[in-house]
Design an enzyme around this catalytic site. Structure first.
Site, PDB file in Angstrom:
ATOM      1  N   PRO A  51      10.138  -0.089   9.334  1.00 26.86           N
ATOM      2  CA  PRO A  51      11.256  -1.018   9.558  1.00 26.86           C
ATOM      3  C   PRO A  51      11.516  -1.863   8.316  1.00 26.86           C
ATOM      4  O   PRO A  51      10.632  -2.032   7.470  1.00 26.86           O
ATOM      5  CB  PRO A  51      10.748  -1.875  10.724  1.00 26.86           C
ATOM      6  N   ALA A  52      12.725  -2.374   8.211  1.00 29.38           N
ATOM      7  CA  ALA A  52      13.044  -3.302   7.128  1.00 29.38           C
ATOM      8  C   ALA A  52      12.366  -4.649   7.417  1.00 29.38           C
ATOM      9  O   ALA A  52      12.071  -4.970   8.580  1.00 29.38           O
ATOM     10  CB  ALA A  52      14.557  -3.465   7.022  1.00 29.38           C
ATOM     11  N   VAL A 105       0.836  -1.203   0.000  1.00 26.24           N
ATOM     12  CA  VAL A 105       0.000   0.000   0.000  1.00 26.24           C
ATOM     13  C   VAL A 105       0.868   1.249   0.000  1.00 26.24           C
ATOM     14  O   VAL A 105       0.575   2.235  -0.686  1.00 26.24           O
ATOM     15  CB  VAL A 105      -0.952   0.006   1.211  1.00 26.24           C
ATOM     16  N   ASP A 123      -7.344   2.172   4.304  1.00 25.79           N
ATOM     17  CA  ASP A 123      -8.407   1.187   4.560  1.00 25.79           C
ATOM     18  C   ASP A 123      -9.291   1.526   5.750  1.00 25.79           C
ATOM     19  O   ASP A 123     -10.029   0.660   6.241  1.00 25.79           O
ATOM     20  CB  ASP A 123      -7.813  -0.218   4.749  1.00 25.79           C
TER      21      ASP A 123
END
Length: 278
Positions: free
Chosen positions: A59-60, A39, A127
């Site tokens: 974050p990764a 998204v 959403d």
């Protein structure tokens, strides 16, 4: 102030419950995007297309498309590789024009929304339509042409389907024709910059728009544009404005050499400027 009695049947119908559809200019303005998934990738398409400066907090690992945008737009997109913290906003309340969240955590998203409202920053919570100050629609883009279809958050996939139907019905070179018209308006202002020329410029451009189709406008050469501008000062017609037919414009093209089209435009504009001052 108007006088007399107007017929209400001539007024446009008002359907309440909609959104105010506007083209928001965010070029060079800072936007906060929380989240680095799929998204977030779609949000980046909208933001980077509008030349926004984006701070991404997530974050990764990032979605592959998001990672690609980091390399594609290193000067417009900044990544902070961690989860969002309230101090990201409270310590920098004036840094952001918009806040977007794209995370699968409704509690955290709502907290960000409430914090954004406290700071009076417009926010969009992915959403969660009730927690959106604005929506992202399905957009068709062709150069300067942008068409957005919105369902007010009720049916994003339906908006995409409708957008595709509209796009199929458009001329293939619509964007190019709009670019040409924009260039013609710019050159016309150089030829006739005086404020009192405003109405004549507007009326003449309207007449040009009615005289040529999308295909014709989109395929005009630089030489055609220069020749067309030369007709602005001609008097003719019931309204005192004159626009050449397509055949007349093409005949002028044949009378000139085909090389140096760009130089010809600039030369013609300068000549018309001199004539206007005389």
């Amino acid at each position: 102030m108007t006088t007399g009695r107007a017929d209400p049947n001539n007024f446009p119908e008002i359907q309440t419950g909609g959104s105010l559809l506007i083209a928001w200019q965010i070029k060079g303005k800072r936007v906060l995007l929380v989240g680095g998934g799929e998204v977030a990738a779609t949000r980046l398409v909208h933001l980077l297309s509008a030349d926004a400066l984006v701070t991404l907090i997530a974050p990764a690992p990032l979605h592959p498309e998001v990672s690609f945008r980091l390399t594609q737009f290193p000067n417009s997109l900044t990544w902070i590789p961690r989860a969002f913290e309230p101090t990201d906003l409270t310590d920098h309340p004036n840094d952001y024009s918009l806040i977007l969240t794209a995370i699968d955590d409704p509690v955290a998203s709502s907290q960000i929304y409430k914090l954004a409202h406290q700071l009076k920053i417009p926010a969009n919570i992915a959403d969660v339509p009730p927690e959106c100050d604005f929506y992202f629609g399905s957009v068709h883009r062709d150069g300067p042409l942008q068409i957005m279809v919105s369902t007010n958050g009720k049916g994003p996939r339906l908006a995409s389907t409708i957008r595709k139907l509209i796009a199929k019905a458009l001329p293939k070179n619509a964007g190019r024709a709009i670019e040409q018209m924009g260039e013609l308006r710019k050159k016309l202002r150089e030829v006739a910059p005086a404020q009192e020329e405003g109405k004549r410029r507007m009326d003449w451009i309207k007449k040009v728009s009615d005289a040529y189709g999308w295909e014709e406008m989109g395929t005009m050469t630089g030489e055609d544009m220069a020749n067309l501008l030369a007709w602005y000062r001609k008097e003719g017609g019931e309204d005192g404005l004159e626009v050449p037919t397509l055949d007349e414009l093409r005949a002028l093209r044949k009378e000139k050499k085909q090389d140096g089209a760009v130089e010809e435009v600039e030369k013609k504009v300068e000549e018309l400027k001199v004539e206007d001052k005389a």
